[in-house]
Design a protein around this motif. Structure first.
Motif, PDB file in Angstrom:
ATOM      1  N   ALA A 139       0.829  -1.202   0.000  1.00  0.00           N
ATOM      2  CA  ALA A 139       0.000   0.000   0.000  1.00  0.00           C
ATOM      3  C   ALA A 139       0.866   1.256   0.000  1.00  0.00           C
ATOM      4  O   ALA A 139       1.995   1.256   0.509  1.00  0.00           O
ATOM      5  N   TRP A 140       0.319   2.334  -0.555  1.00  0.00           N
ATOM      6  CA  TRP A 140       1.096   3.569  -0.669  1.00  0.00           C
ATOM      7  C   TRP A 140       1.486   4.102   0.699  1.00  0.00           C
ATOM      8  O   TRP A 140       2.550   4.710   0.849  1.00  0.00           O
ATOM      9  N   THR A 141       0.645   3.870   1.714  1.00  0.00           N
ATOM     10  CA  THR A 141       0.963   4.363   3.054  1.00  0.00           C
ATOM     11  C   THR A 141       2.226   3.704   3.595  1.00  0.00           C
ATOM     12  O   THR A 141       3.023   4.342   4.292  1.00  0.00           O
ATOM     13  N   GLU A 142       2.425   2.415   3.271  1.00  0.00           N
ATOM     14  CA  GLU A 142       3.628   1.717   3.707  1.00  0.00           C
ATOM     15  C   GLU A 142       4.854   2.238   2.963  1.00  0.00           C
ATOM     16  O   GLU A 142       5.940   2.359   3.531  1.00  0.00           O
ATOM     17  N   VAL A 143       4.683   2.539   1.674  1.00  0.00           N
ATOM     18  CA  VAL A 143       5.782   3.111   0.894  1.00  0.00           C
ATOM     19  C   VAL A 143       6.173   4.469   1.463  1.00  0.00           C
ATOM     20  O   VAL A 143       7.364   4.791   1.593  1.00  0.00           O
ATOM     21  N   ALA A 144       5.182   5.269   1.831  1.00  0.00           N
ATOM     22  CA  ALA A 144       5.460   6.587   2.399  1.00  0.00           C
ATOM     23  C   ALA A 144       6.279   6.474   3.684  1.00  0.00           C
ATOM     24  O   ALA A 144       7.229   7.241   3.905  1.00  0.00           O
ATOM     25  N   LYS A 145       5.936   5.501   4.527  1.00  0.00           N
ATOM     26  CA  LYS A 145       6.704   5.294   5.761  1.00  0.00           C
ATOM     27  C   LYS A 145       8.146   4.911   5.444  1.00  0.00           C
ATOM     28  O   LYS A 145       9.088   5.369   6.095  1.00  0.00           O
ATOM     29  N   GLY A 146       8.313   4.054   4.434  1.00  0.00           N
ATOM     30  CA  GLY A 146       9.658   3.647   4.042  1.00  0.00           C
ATOM     31  C   GLY A 146      10.482   4.812   3.522  1.00  0.00           C
ATOM     32  O   GLY A 146      11.683   4.913   3.793  1.00  0.00           O
ATOM     33  N   LEU A 147       9.839   5.697   2.764  1.00  0.00           N
ATOM     34  CA  LEU A 147      10.533   6.886   2.261  1.00  0.00           C
ATOM     35  C   LEU A 147      10.957   7.789   3.415  1.00  0.00           C
ATOM     36  O   LEU A 147      12.057   8.354   3.407  1.00  0.00           O
ATOM     37  N   ASP A 148      10.092   7.924   4.415  1.00  0.00           N
ATOM     38  CA  ASP A 148      10.455   8.702   5.602  1.00  0.00           C
ATOM     39  C   ASP A 148      11.715   8.125   6.248  1.00  0.00           C
ATOM     40  O   ASP A 148      12.629   8.860   6.634  1.00  0.00           O
ATOM     41  N   ASP A 149      11.745   6.807   6.342  1.00  0.00           N
ATOM     42  CA  ASP A 149      12.839   6.143   7.060  1.00  0.00           C
ATOM     43  C   ASP A 149      14.199   6.321   6.388  1.00  0.00           C
ATOM     44  O   ASP A 149      15.233   6.313   7.065  1.00  0.00           O
ATOM     45  N   ILE A 150      14.198   6.450   5.035  1.00  0.00           N
ATOM     46  CA  ILE A 150      15.496   6.554   4.353  1.00  0.00           C
ATOM     47  C   ILE A 150      15.805   7.983   3.905  1.00  0.00           C
ATOM     48  O   ILE A 150      16.751   8.204   3.158  1.00  0.00           O
ATOM     49  N   GLY A 151      14.997   8.947   4.380  1.00  0.00           N
ATOM     50  CA  GLY A 151      15.354  10.344   4.177  1.00  0.00           C
ATOM     51  C   GLY A 151      14.783  11.028   2.958  1.00  0.00           C
ATOM     52  O   GLY A 151      15.344  12.032   2.497  1.00  0.00           O
ATOM     53  N   VAL A 152      13.669  10.516   2.408  1.00  0.00           N
ATOM     54  CA  VAL A 152      12.982  11.230   1.322  1.00  0.00           C
ATOM     55  C   VAL A 152      11.874  12.068   1.963  1.00  0.00           C
ATOM     56  O   VAL A 152      10.876  11.511   2.425  1.00  0.00           O
ATOM     57  N   PRO A 153      12.017  13.379   2.014  1.00  0.00           N
ATOM     58  CA  PRO A 153      11.048  14.213   2.717  1.00  0.00           C
ATOM     59  C   PRO A 153       9.715  14.299   1.984  1.00  0.00           C
ATOM     60  O   PRO A 153       9.642  14.129   0.769  1.00  0.00           O
ATOM     61  N   ARG A 154       8.669  14.545   2.718  1.00  0.00           N
ATOM     62  CA  ARG A 154       7.324  14.576   2.137  1.00  0.00           C
ATOM     63  C   ARG A 154       7.100  15.769   1.220  1.00  0.00           C
ATOM     64  O   ARG A 154       6.156  15.755   0.423  1.00  0.00           O
ATOM     65  N   ASP A 155       7.951  16.790   1.291  1.00  0.00           N
ATOM     66  CA  ASP A 155       7.781  17.908   0.369  1.00  0.00           C
ATOM     67  C   ASP A 155       8.418  17.638  -0.994  1.00  0.00           C
ATOM     68  O   ASP A 155       8.454  18.515  -1.856  1.00  0.00           O
ATOM     69  N   ALA A 156       8.875  16.381  -1.210  1.00  0.00           N
ATOM     70  CA  ALA A 156       9.415  16.004  -2.518  1.00  0.00           C
ATOM     71  C   ALA A 156       8.360  15.329  -3.391  1.00  0.00           C
ATOM     72  O   ALA A 156       8.627  15.037  -4.556  1.00  0.00           O
ATOM     73  N   TRP A 157       7.169  15.070  -2.835  1.00  0.00           N
ATOM     74  CA  TRP A 157       6.130  14.397  -3.607  1.00  0.00           C
ATOM     75  C   TRP A 157       4.738  14.812  -3.122  1.00  0.00           C
ATOM     76  O   TRP A 157       4.575  15.300  -1.998  1.00  0.00           O
ATOM     77  N   ASP A 158       3.759  14.577  -3.995  1.00  0.00           N
ATOM     78  CA  ASP A 158       2.371  14.926  -3.674  1.00  0.00           C
ATOM     79  C   ASP A 158       1.499  13.700  -3.432  1.00  0.00           C
ATOM     80  O   ASP A 158       0.557  13.749  -2.636  1.00  0.00           O
ATOM     81  N   ALA A 159       1.754  12.621  -4.164  1.00  0.00           N
ATOM     82  CA  ALA A 159       0.939  11.414  -4.063  1.00  0.00           C
ATOM     83  C   ALA A 159       1.771  10.220  -4.498  1.00  0.00           C
ATOM     84  O   ALA A 159       2.830  10.381  -5.108  1.00  0.00           O
ATOM     85  N   ILE A 160       1.278   9.020  -4.166  1.00  0.00           N
ATOM     86  CA  ILE A 160       1.991   7.784  -4.516  1.00  0.00           C
ATOM     87  C   ILE A 160       0.998   6.795  -5.114  1.00  0.00           C
ATOM     88  O   ILE A 160      -0.078   6.562  -4.553  1.00  0.00           O
ATOM     89  N   ALA A 161       1.371   6.220  -6.243  1.00  0.00           N
ATOM     90  CA  ALA A 161       0.600   5.136  -6.853  1.00  0.00           C
ATOM     91  C   ALA A 161       1.484   3.897  -6.848  1.00  0.00           C
ATOM     92  O   ALA A 161       2.604   3.927  -7.358  1.00  0.00           O
ATOM     93  N   THR A 162       1.007   2.810  -6.255  1.00  0.00           N
ATOM     94  CA  THR A 162       1.817   1.604  -6.146  1.00  0.00           C
ATOM     95  C   THR A 162       1.197   0.440  -6.912  1.00  0.00           C
ATOM     96  O   THR A 162      -0.022   0.348  -7.061  1.00  0.00           O
ATOM     97  N   SER A 163       2.067  -0.452  -7.337  1.00  0.00           N
ATOM     98  CA  SER A 163       1.604  -1.682  -7.963  1.00  0.00           C
ATOM     99  C   SER A 163       0.752  -2.473  -6.982  1.00  0.00           C
ATOM    100  O   SER A 163      -0.252  -3.097  -7.360  1.00  0.00           O
ATOM    101  N   GLY A 164       1.139  -2.434  -5.707  1.00  0.00           N
ATOM    102  CA  GLY A 164       0.386  -3.144  -4.688  1.00  0.00           C
ATOM    103  C   GLY A 164      -1.046  -2.674  -4.587  1.00  0.00           C
ATOM    104  O   GLY A 164      -1.980  -3.474  -4.511  1.00  0.00           O
ATOM    105  N   ASP A 165      -1.250  -1.359  -4.584  1.00  0.00           N
ATOM    106  CA  ASP A 165      -2.610  -0.819  -4.515  1.00  0.00           C
ATOM    107  C   ASP A 165      -3.410  -1.191  -5.755  1.00  0.00           C
ATOM    108  O   ASP A 165      -4.601  -1.518  -5.678  1.00  0.00           O
ATOM    109  N   SER A 166      -2.766  -1.105  -6.909  1.00  0.00           N
ATOM    110  CA  SER A 166      -3.445  -1.441  -8.152  1.00  0.00           C
ATOM    111  C   SER A 166      -3.851  -2.914  -8.164  1.00  0.00           C
ATOM    112  O   SER A 166      -4.976  -3.275  -8.548  1.00  0.00           O
TER     113      SER A 166
END
Length: 290
Positions: free
Chosen positions: A59-86
């Motif tokens: 799910a995109w929410t899990e991807v967002a948490k992973g991005l937080d953990d490795i230092g990709v800040p939330r102001d670098a993106w607006d939304a996430i579309a994942t293969s998992g969600d699809s």
């Protein structure tokens, strides 16, 4: 012939939205790429919208948490579309049956949570292979083992007529300096064995439909000609963009770095020769997203 650029800013004025790949472009599985993050932040600062489009089998929410953990800040993106969600939408509308055998990490089991967009999802139960109606593959349990270790299980599944739902069409991915097998390698093998594999991530249309819905949900009315895809996978990101008739920036320094780069930038002749062997001519190419 692809146009080599040295920075996203060289072409960004021509686009209002990015459908940007994540692994290999924004991070390497262990840490964020600072220049890539800065490029996305700058694009958004000028009014652009960034939809991260990833073949992650969750799910995109899990991807967002992973991005937080490795230092990709939330102001670098607006939304996430994942293969998992699809793929989850297909899973909970019965694409591979009610009883499924799961192959993947325990952390990927979030895919068995029904998506909120479905009003009446079916019941899905994870069962042993012998009791299954279909396969759900998020990735190999050992990403360094040859996919052929699943041949025995897949032969049984094929004989029973099971469909395989592939949560991540990527065949390989680089984690730091190590290359791992992904779910796409298993699905590819199953198809070669005569089984039927169902795909929902790049380069297949469902994930692009999801990305457009994510964009629309932000109330951004962006013409197709103003969307730029970004990615390092020739058979996922580039092939998918071509299939959707969208412009694409190929990040040569990802999976094809050894074949195409001269230092930090693509070598024109080597890049053209390599692309010719793949049968694709991306709109633009760059060494690394910056």
């Amino acid at each position: 012939m692809t146009r080599i650029v040295h920075a996203l800013s060289d072409i960004s004025a021509d686009y209002d939205a990015l459908f940007c790949d994540v692994w290999g472009c924004v991070h390497n599985g262990r840490e964020a790429f600072p220049e890539a993050v800065a490029a996305l932040q700058a694009f958004r600062a000028k009014g652009g919208t960034v939809v991260l489009v990833t073949n992650a089998p969750r799910a995109w929410t899990e991807v967002a948490k992973g991005l937080d953990d490795i230092g990709v800040p939330r102001d670098a993106w607006d939304a996430i579309a994942t293969s998992g969600d699809s793929a989850r939408t297909a899973l909970f509308t019965g694409a591979v049956g009610n009883k499924v055998h799961f192959i993947g990490y325990e952390s990927d089991r979030t895919i068995f949570e029904p998506p909120k967009i479905l009003n009446d999802p079916i019941s899905v139960e994870v069962v042993p292979l012998a009791d299954a109606e279909g396969l759900v593959v998020a990735g190999p349990e050992d990403p360094y083992a040859d996919p052929s270790v699943y041949k025995g299980e897949f032969l049984f599944a094929k004989t029973k007529g099971m469909k395989l739902l592939c949560m991540n069409p990527d065949v390989i991915v680089d984690v730091g300096t190590k290359r791992q097998w992904c779910a796409g390698a298993l699905a590819e093998m199953y198809t070669e064995m005569g089984g039927e594999s169902l795909y929902f991530g790049k380069p297949h249309p469902p994930i692009y439909d999801l990305a457009r819905r994510r964009l629309a949900a932000l109330e951004r009315d962006v013409p197709e000609a103003r969307i730029l895809c970004v990615g390092d996978g020739i058979h996922t990101d580039v092939q998918g963009a071509v299939g959707e008739d969208l412009d694409v920036l190929f990040v040569a320094g990802g999976l094809a770095a050894e074949e195409t780069l001269d230092g930090a930038h693509p070598h024109s002749d080597r890049l053209d020769a390599w692309l010719a062997t793949k049968g694709y001519d991306p709109t633009y190419s760059i060494g690394f997203l910056r």
